[in-house]
Design an enzyme around this catalytic site. Structure first.
Site, PDB file in Angstrom:
ATOM      1  N   SER A 164      16.436   4.030  50.796  1.00 22.20           N
ATOM      2  CA  SER A 164      15.701   2.788  50.506  1.00 22.20           C
ATOM      3  C   SER A 164      14.880   2.363  51.720  1.00 22.20           C
ATOM      4  O   SER A 164      13.925   3.038  52.091  1.00 22.20           O
ATOM      5  CB  SER A 164      16.689   1.703  50.071  1.00 22.20           C
ATOM      6  OG  SER A 164      16.008   0.588  49.540  1.00 22.20           O
ATOM      7  N   ASP A 239      16.814   2.382  38.396  1.00 21.99           N
ATOM      8  CA  ASP A 239      16.689   1.581  39.615  1.00 21.99           C
ATOM      9  C   ASP A 239      15.860   0.334  39.320  1.00 21.99           C
ATOM     10  O   ASP A 239      14.679   0.431  38.978  1.00 21.99           O
ATOM     11  CB  ASP A 239      16.027   2.418  40.714  1.00 21.99           C
ATOM     12  CG  ASP A 239      16.138   1.790  42.095  1.00 21.99           C
ATOM     13  OD1 ASP A 239      16.109   0.550  42.188  1.00 21.99           O
ATOM     14  OD2 ASP A 239      16.244   2.551  43.077  1.00 21.99           O
ATOM     15  N   HIS A 270      20.194   1.404  41.919  1.00 24.42           N
ATOM     16  CA  HIS A 270      19.691   1.493  43.284  1.00 24.42           C
ATOM     17  C   HIS A 270      20.789   1.595  44.333  1.00 24.42           C
ATOM     18  O   HIS A 270      20.631   2.295  45.325  1.00 24.42           O
ATOM     19  CB  HIS A 270      18.831   0.260  43.592  1.00 24.42           C
ATOM     20  CG  HIS A 270      18.172   0.290  44.934  1.00 24.42           C
ATOM     21  ND1 HIS A 270      17.053   1.056  45.197  1.00 24.42           N
ATOM     22  CD2 HIS A 270      18.481  -0.334  46.099  1.00 24.42           C
ATOM     23  CE1 HIS A 270      16.694   0.889  46.463  1.00 24.42           C
ATOM     24  NE2 HIS A 270      17.555   0.052  47.035  1.00 24.42           N
TER      25      HIS A 270
END
Length: 328
Positions: A164, A239, A270
């Site tokens: 991320s 996600d 996520h």
């Protein structure tokens, strides 16, 4: 009139600056610092004069059994490091204390050493000032230089893993290493890049700007075409924070030779790797490391590697390149 026109010329830039500062305040959300054993912390000095903590996990095989052990500061500096080493850049609301179990899992299951570090303003570095994009770049530079020049690990044995937010500094470093030539000093492009739930850029998470505008942060989509290392993309199709389409687009912007077979997991969100798919997750990452890194990429072929998965036939999803999340 001249003064008014001169002032107005600054308005777009001022608005973009304000917008960029607002994005930074939303992008960086350090959690309350978690604890680590002080003797396991290695302090790194960055070019922005910050001090950031890191820990090092060494993977060794003893008596035919693999072990992942976190080293003390003294043990790190005296360690003989062999094999592949992951340089792990964590996500937003995490720090070294919270990611330690996951990093220990990765080290043992992937049979790799692992160095993880905190960003300026995170964890034990929370007093070093608010985190910024520039600091993140300086932070990963310091971590990489520690591996290369303190532990003498060749660039080809270093694999960047960015999850991320961590995809930003990881893409930055991978693209920068691409400009270095492989020579006797063991420099050159890093051995690999793993991007877990990456984004094209921060603004593009909210709106498709079509290009990188002033004030945007971590423009991974602009770094991607310059990357010369094999890149593995991991993303859950469900996600809700970083749209799955970001990985699909990033894949297309990579040089063809840098495209390793991606891992797209149906139904995964996520913030976690579902325990049910962890065996497939580990298998795919090990296949990637075996093919592209452990043999220094000698067997890597040219062409669209994204068209096939590395799983056994029953797990292959060649038409959409996705692995289903098992249901109960």
């Amino acid at each position: 009139m001249d003064k008014v026109e001169e002032t107005n010329n600054w308005l777009p830039e001022c608005k973009a600056t304000i917008m960029g500062d607002t994005v930074s305040s939303l992008l960086f959300q350090p959690p309350s610092p978690t604890k680590l054993k002080e003797e396991k912390v290695v302090w790194l000095k960055t070019t922005s004069e910050s001090r950031i903590p890191a820990f090092f996990i060494q993977y060794k095989v003893e008596g035919g059994v693999g072990h992942a052990k976190s080293l003390t500061r003294d043990e790190v500096y005296n360690a003989k490091v062999e094999g592949v080493t992951l340089l792990y850049s964590h996500a937003n609301a995490e720090d070294l204390g919270s990611i330690y179990p996951w990093c220990k899992f990765l080290s043992k299951m992937l049979r790799v050493n692992l160095l993880a570090y905190d960003y300026t303003g995170y964890g034990m570095a929370f007093e070093e000032g608010p985190p910024t994009e520039e600091d993140c770049f300086s932070d990963i530079d310091a971590a990489y230089k520690f591996l290369r020049y303190n532990l003498n690990i060749p660039a080809s044995n270093i694999v960047l893993y960015g999850r991320s937010l961590g995809s930003g500094p990881s893409c930055y470093l991978a693209s920068g290493s691409a400009s270095k030539k492989r020579d006797d000093s063991q420099d050159g492009p890093v051995g690999g890049l793993i991007l877990h739930a990456p984004f094209l850029s921060v603004y593009r998470i909210v709106i498709d700007t079509g290009c990188t505008v002033y004030g945007d942060k971590f423009p991974n989509v602009d770094f991607a075409p310059m990357i010369q290392s094999p890149v593995l993309l991991i993303h859950g199709t469900n996600d809700q924070i970083v749209p799955f389409s970001h990985s699909e687009t990033l894949y297309k912007t990579l040089p063809e030779r840098s495209r390793a077979s991606p891992l797209y997991i149906e139904g995964m969100g996520h913030n976690n790797v579902h325990s049910v798919v962890r065996p497939l997750f580990v298998e795919h990452l090990n296949d990637y490391l075996d093919e592209h890194v452990r043999n220094n990429g000698k067997s890597r072929s040219k062409g669209k590697r994204s068209q096939s998965m590395s799983y056994p036939e029953k797990h292959q999803q060649q038409t959409n390149q996705r692995v289903p999340l098992p249901s109960y």
